[in-house]
Design a protein around this motif. Sequence first.
Motif, PDB file in Angstrom:
ATOM      1  N   HIS A   4       0.803  -1.221   0.000  1.00 46.05           N
ATOM      2  CA  HIS A   4       0.000   0.000   0.000  1.00 46.05           C
ATOM      3  C   HIS A   4       0.837   1.274   0.000  1.00 46.05           C
ATOM      4  N   ARG A   5       2.136   1.160  -0.256  1.00 42.71           N
ATOM      5  CA  ARG A   5       2.943   2.373  -0.381  1.00 42.71           C
ATOM      6  C   ARG A   5       2.565   3.096  -1.674  1.00 42.71           C
ATOM      7  N   ARG A   6       2.592   4.411  -1.623  1.00 38.17           N
ATOM      8  CA  ARG A   6       2.267   5.175  -2.837  1.00 38.17           C
ATOM      9  C   ARG A   6       3.378   5.002  -3.867  1.00 38.17           C
ATOM     10  N   VAL A   7       3.053   5.309  -5.117  1.00 43.83           N
ATOM     11  CA  VAL A   7       4.035   5.269  -6.197  1.00 43.83           C
ATOM     12  C   VAL A   7       4.213   6.677  -6.738  1.00 43.83           C
ATOM     13  N   ASP A   8       5.403   7.224  -6.543  1.00 44.23           N
ATOM     14  CA  ASP A   8       5.719   8.569  -7.023  1.00 44.23           C
ATOM     15  C   ASP A   8       6.561   8.544  -8.294  1.00 44.23           C
ATOM     16  N   SER A  38       0.444  12.888 -15.592  1.00 47.78           N
ATOM     17  CA  SER A  38       0.323  12.733 -14.139  1.00 47.78           C
ATOM     18  C   SER A  38       1.286  13.621 -13.371  1.00 47.78           C
ATOM     19  N   LYS A  40       4.175  12.688 -12.608  1.00 48.92           N
ATOM     20  CA  LYS A  40       5.078  11.821 -11.860  1.00 48.92           C
ATOM     21  C   LYS A  40       6.405  11.674 -12.610  1.00 48.92           C
ATOM     22  N   THR A 203       9.191   4.328  -3.035  1.00 47.36           N
ATOM     23  CA  THR A 203       8.012   4.821  -3.752  1.00 47.36           C
ATOM     24  C   THR A 203       8.201   4.736  -5.272  1.00 47.36           C
ATOM     25  N   ASP A 261      -3.263   6.360  -9.923  1.00 45.34           N
ATOM     26  CA  ASP A 261      -3.766   5.865  -8.654  1.00 45.34           C
ATOM     27  C   ASP A 261      -2.678   6.002  -7.591  1.00 45.34           C
ATOM     28  N   PRO A 262      -2.884   6.773  -6.518  1.00 43.05           N
ATOM     29  CA  PRO A 262      -1.852   6.926  -5.497  1.00 43.05           C
ATOM     30  C   PRO A 262      -1.615   5.644  -4.721  1.00 43.05           C
ATOM     31  N   ASP A 263      -2.546   4.689  -4.817  1.00 42.17           N
ATOM     32  CA  ASP A 263      -2.412   3.415  -4.097  1.00 42.17           C
ATOM     33  C   ASP A 263      -2.674   2.278  -5.076  1.00 42.17           C
ATOM     34  N   SER A 265      -2.729  -0.830  -5.506  1.00 38.84           N
ATOM     35  CA  SER A 265      -2.728  -2.157  -4.885  1.00 38.84           C
ATOM     36  C   SER A 265      -3.843  -3.015  -5.440  1.00 38.84           C
TER      37      SER A 265
END
Length: 265
Positions: A4-8, A38, A40, A203, A261-263, A265
């Motif tokens: 559940h860590r965010r992906v940056d 995004s 990112k 991340t 999606d910030p999460d 999972s």
Amino acid sequence: MTDHRRVDTWLTDMDGVLVHEEDAIPGASEFVEVLKASGKRFLVLTNNSIFTPRDLAARLRGSGIDVPEQAIWTSALATAQFLAEQRPEGSAYVVGEAGLVTAMHDVGYVMTDRDPDYVVLGETRTYSFEAITRAIRLIEKGARFIATNPDPSGPSPAGTLPATGSVAALISTATGRQPYYIGKPNPLMMRSALNRLDAHSETTLMVGDRMDTDIISGLEAGLRTVLVLTGSTSRAQIEHFPYRPTRVVDSVADLVELVGDPDPS
């Protein structure tokens, strides 16, 4: 994924993930466009040391994929950065093409065959017996042996081509000296990419098509990994390895929705 860590930050391989030779893989252009929209940070990674990032960006545009040249990180760039940190403003005898020679010049290295600090072997489509012989003799005289990547072969429209790893093996057999490989699966390639983006492994996701290069190097660099099935590794082959990717998808088309999606999972 159950993490559940965010992906940056996203790192992605090129061949087998975004393109096959000159043809875009379905969904690759959309994936890149969503990444750019995004905001990112991302890099496209390749063990190919023949071309400069500008060359590769042009190649990708020709396939319908618009990747900025500053978002491309090659084994040639990683090799040049490593040598600049190890021995600033050193000298090298380079066996390779424009991508590697340009990268070496850009970090202040002098190209020479007179007592160089390093022999640096990269990929080229025109390996010459004379250049390989010169590399062997310089290594015997004390030059340190570096290779951009260990890939033994590569694809071409006409079939398999010998690549850096095969020529490195020839030189090693002649000299008894093994090179230090910079590119994947050395996690150094991943860490240099993270440093370029000022990103954190916690991340960051690595997307690749090869268990034995992309996934293992991502794993060893502390990244979560995604294996796409559009390249070298099939779903059945995954079980042959003692490690697993974090997630397996059919192609990058399946990752488009995850980018925003910030999460994921």
